[in-house]
Design an enzyme around this catalytic site. Structure first.
Site, PDB file in Angstrom:
ATOM      1  N   MET A 151       7.186  42.686  18.576  1.00 54.55           N
ATOM      2  CA  MET A 151       7.239  43.649  19.687  1.00 54.55           C
ATOM      3  C   MET A 151       5.857  43.591  20.341  1.00 54.55           C
ATOM      4  O   MET A 151       5.014  44.459  20.154  1.00 54.55           O
ATOM      5  CB  MET A 151       7.550  45.046  19.141  1.00 54.55           C
ATOM      6  CG  MET A 151       9.011  45.198  18.731  1.00 54.55           C
ATOM      7  SD  MET A 151       9.263  46.536  17.569  1.00 54.55           S
ATOM      8  CE  MET A 151       8.895  45.681  16.051  1.00 54.55           C
ATOM      9  N   HIS A 172       9.682  40.200  13.585  1.00 55.32           N
ATOM     10  CA  HIS A 172      10.098  40.787  14.865  1.00 55.32           C
ATOM     11  C   HIS A 172       8.857  41.121  15.688  1.00 55.32           C
ATOM     12  O   HIS A 172       8.145  42.074  15.378  1.00 55.32           O
ATOM     13  CB  HIS A 172      10.921  42.058  14.546  1.00 55.32           C
ATOM     14  CG  HIS A 172      11.408  42.796  15.735  1.00 55.32           C
ATOM     15  ND1 HIS A 172      11.996  44.043  15.651  1.00 55.32           N
ATOM     16  CD2 HIS A 172      11.408  42.482  17.065  1.00 55.32           C
ATOM     17  CE1 HIS A 172      12.339  44.451  16.853  1.00 55.32           C
ATOM     18  NE2 HIS A 172      11.970  43.537  17.733  1.00 55.32           N
ATOM     19  N   SER A 180      13.440  46.816   6.244  1.00 60.76           N
ATOM     20  CA  SER A 180      12.305  46.681   7.160  1.00 60.76           C
ATOM     21  C   SER A 180      11.049  47.257   6.514  1.00 60.76           C
ATOM     22  O   SER A 180      10.987  48.449   6.191  1.00 60.76           O
ATOM     23  CB  SER A 180      12.597  47.425   8.467  1.00 60.76           C
ATOM     24  OG  SER A 180      11.434  47.435   9.262  1.00 60.76           O
ATOM     25  N   MET A 239       3.828  45.136  15.867  1.00 61.49           N
ATOM     26  CA  MET A 239       3.658  45.950  17.081  1.00 61.49           C
ATOM     27  C   MET A 239       2.227  45.845  17.570  1.00 61.49           C
ATOM     28  O   MET A 239       1.289  45.981  16.779  1.00 61.49           O
ATOM     29  CB  MET A 239       3.980  47.407  16.760  1.00 61.49           C
ATOM     30  CG  MET A 239       5.376  47.589  16.196  1.00 61.49           C
ATOM     31  SD  MET A 239       5.651  49.297  15.764  1.00 61.49           S
ATOM     32  CE  MET A 239       7.364  49.219  15.229  1.00 61.49           C
ATOM     33  N   ASP A 245       8.055  44.063  11.122  1.00 62.44           N
ATOM     34  CA  ASP A 245       7.882  44.535  12.498  1.00 62.44           C
ATOM     35  C   ASP A 245       6.431  44.422  12.934  1.00 62.44           C
ATOM     36  O   ASP A 245       5.557  45.070  12.359  1.00 62.44           O
ATOM     37  CB  ASP A 245       8.300  46.015  12.588  1.00 62.44           C
ATOM     38  CG  ASP A 245       9.800  46.169  12.557  1.00 62.44           C
ATOM     39  OD1 ASP A 245      10.479  45.522  13.367  1.00 62.44           O
ATOM     40  OD2 ASP A 245      10.292  46.943  11.719  1.00 62.44           O
ATOM     41  N   MET A 280      18.751  46.108  19.719  1.00 63.51           N
ATOM     42  CA  MET A 280      17.937  47.262  19.317  1.00 63.51           C
ATOM     43  C   MET A 280      18.774  48.519  19.521  1.00 63.51           C
ATOM     44  O   MET A 280      19.294  48.762  20.617  1.00 63.51           O
ATOM     45  CB  MET A 280      16.657  47.360  20.151  1.00 63.51           C
ATOM     46  CG  MET A 280      15.659  46.224  19.940  1.00 63.51           C
ATOM     47  SD  MET A 280      15.198  45.936  18.218  1.00 63.51           S
ATOM     48  CE  MET A 280      14.501  47.526  17.768  1.00 63.51           C
ATOM     49  N   ASP A 297      19.149  46.904  14.777  1.00 61.67           N
ATOM     50  CA  ASP A 297      17.833  47.339  14.301  1.00 61.67           C
ATOM     51  C   ASP A 297      17.492  48.701  14.892  1.00 61.67           C
ATOM     52  O   ASP A 297      17.337  48.834  16.103  1.00 61.67           O
ATOM     53  CB  ASP A 297      16.787  46.287  14.731  1.00 61.67           C
ATOM     54  CG  ASP A 297      15.407  46.552  14.153  1.00 61.67           C
ATOM     55  OD1 ASP A 297      15.278  47.438  13.287  1.00 61.67           O
ATOM     56  OD2 ASP A 297      14.466  45.852  14.578  1.00 61.67           O
ATOM     57  N   HIS A 329      12.530  42.171   6.780  1.00 62.29           N
ATOM     58  CA  HIS A 329      12.249  42.284   8.211  1.00 62.29           C
ATOM     59  C   HIS A 329      10.827  42.824   8.378  1.00 62.29           C
ATOM     60  O   HIS A 329      10.459  43.830   7.772  1.00 62.29           O
ATOM     61  CB  HIS A 329      13.275  43.246   8.826  1.00 62.29           C
ATOM     62  CG  HIS A 329      13.197  43.404  10.298  1.00 62.29           C
ATOM     63  ND1 HIS A 329      13.767  42.501  11.174  1.00 62.29           N
ATOM     64  CD2 HIS A 329      12.645  44.380  11.067  1.00 62.29           C
ATOM     65  CE1 HIS A 329      13.560  42.908  12.422  1.00 62.29           C
ATOM     66  NE2 HIS A 329      12.876  44.045  12.381  1.00 62.29           N
TER      67      HIS A 329
END
Ligand code: DX5
Ligand code: ZN
Length: 227
Positions: free
Chosen positions: A66, A64, A6, A35, A33, A135, A173, A31
């Site tokens: 979020m 991913h 990640s 946010m 992330d 998660m 994750d 990966h």
């Protein structure tokens, strides 16, 4: 088995070099992330960063989201080079149109479930997804401790997959290290997203290899074959 470092745990001042390190590590996916400071109390990076590192890597990009309003971001991340886009089941009635939209962009679909959310929320979408992401921390930050109470969700996801003869991957994750990866593999996980354990290791390559060996060693399907 999929091993996915990640990028959140990489040095943001050297993202380019860090992605090149991931390229050489033997990992399967990267990966990423995303946010938004609303769905989670932190902000990471956006499509321009994904686009910039896309030009440096042939790895499968697992993005991913979020984010509270992923519908306004899907096209940007698809164009930036995502191979798979993960949204959260906590978005409720938005989930079905989001899945449809991701598919219409010709990207693979992931659906994530936060620790406090029941795995049953995912059940209506099982035949539409490529990845079910359990998660194992409350999302928002790297470096948190694995929440063991999430393990039964992995077992349930694996039981559904067998019963319905589906082929989605089961990802984990958050807080994945060499010990928790073994527990997740035993429960049925086959995609291991790991930030701190991999990127903070002295050798990313050695850490990826070790995580893969541990995941294989605890894979119940392989254990059956040995018997
Ligand atoms: C958590 C993120 C994770 C994070 C994992 O909000 O979704 O992908 O990068 O980091 P570690 O492995 O450090 O827990
Ligand atoms: Zn993530």
């Amino acid at each position: 088995m999929i091993i996915a470092p990640s990028l959140l745990a990489a040095d943001p001042a050297r993202f380019g070099k860090e992605v090149e390190r991931a390229n050489r590590s033997g990992a399967d996916w990267l990966h990423l992330d995303i946010m938004d400071g609303h769905f989670v109390p932190n902000i990471s990076f956006g499509p321009e960063v994904v686009r910039a590192v896309r030009s440096l890597s042939k790895l499968f990009f697992d993005v991913h989201l979020m984010c509270s309003r992923p519908e306004i971001l899907l096209e940007s991340f698809a164009a930036a080079g995502a191979d798979e886009i993960i949204v959260h089941v906590e978005l409720g009635e938005q989930v079905a149109p989001l899945i449809w939209k991701i598919k219409s962009l010709n990207k693979k679909v992931g659906l994530a479930v936060n620790p406090p959310t029941a795995i049953a929320e995912i059940q209506p979408y099982l035949d539409q997804i490529d990845l079910l992401l359990v998660m194992t921390v409350n999302p928002g930050f790297g470096g948190q401790s694995f929440i063991h109470e999430c393990l039964p969700k992995i077992q349930q996801a694996d039981a559904w997959r067998r019963e319905r003869k589906l082929s989605y991957r089961i990802g984990v994750d958050g807080g994945i290290n060499f010990q928790t990866a073994a527990e997740c593999a035993r429960a049925g996980a086959d995609a291991f997203i790991s930030g701190t354990t991999l990127f903070h290791a002295r050798s990313l390559r050695t850490a990826v290899k070790k995580l893969r060996q541990i995941a294989h060693a605890h894979d119940p399907a392989l254990a059956d074959l040995k018997m």
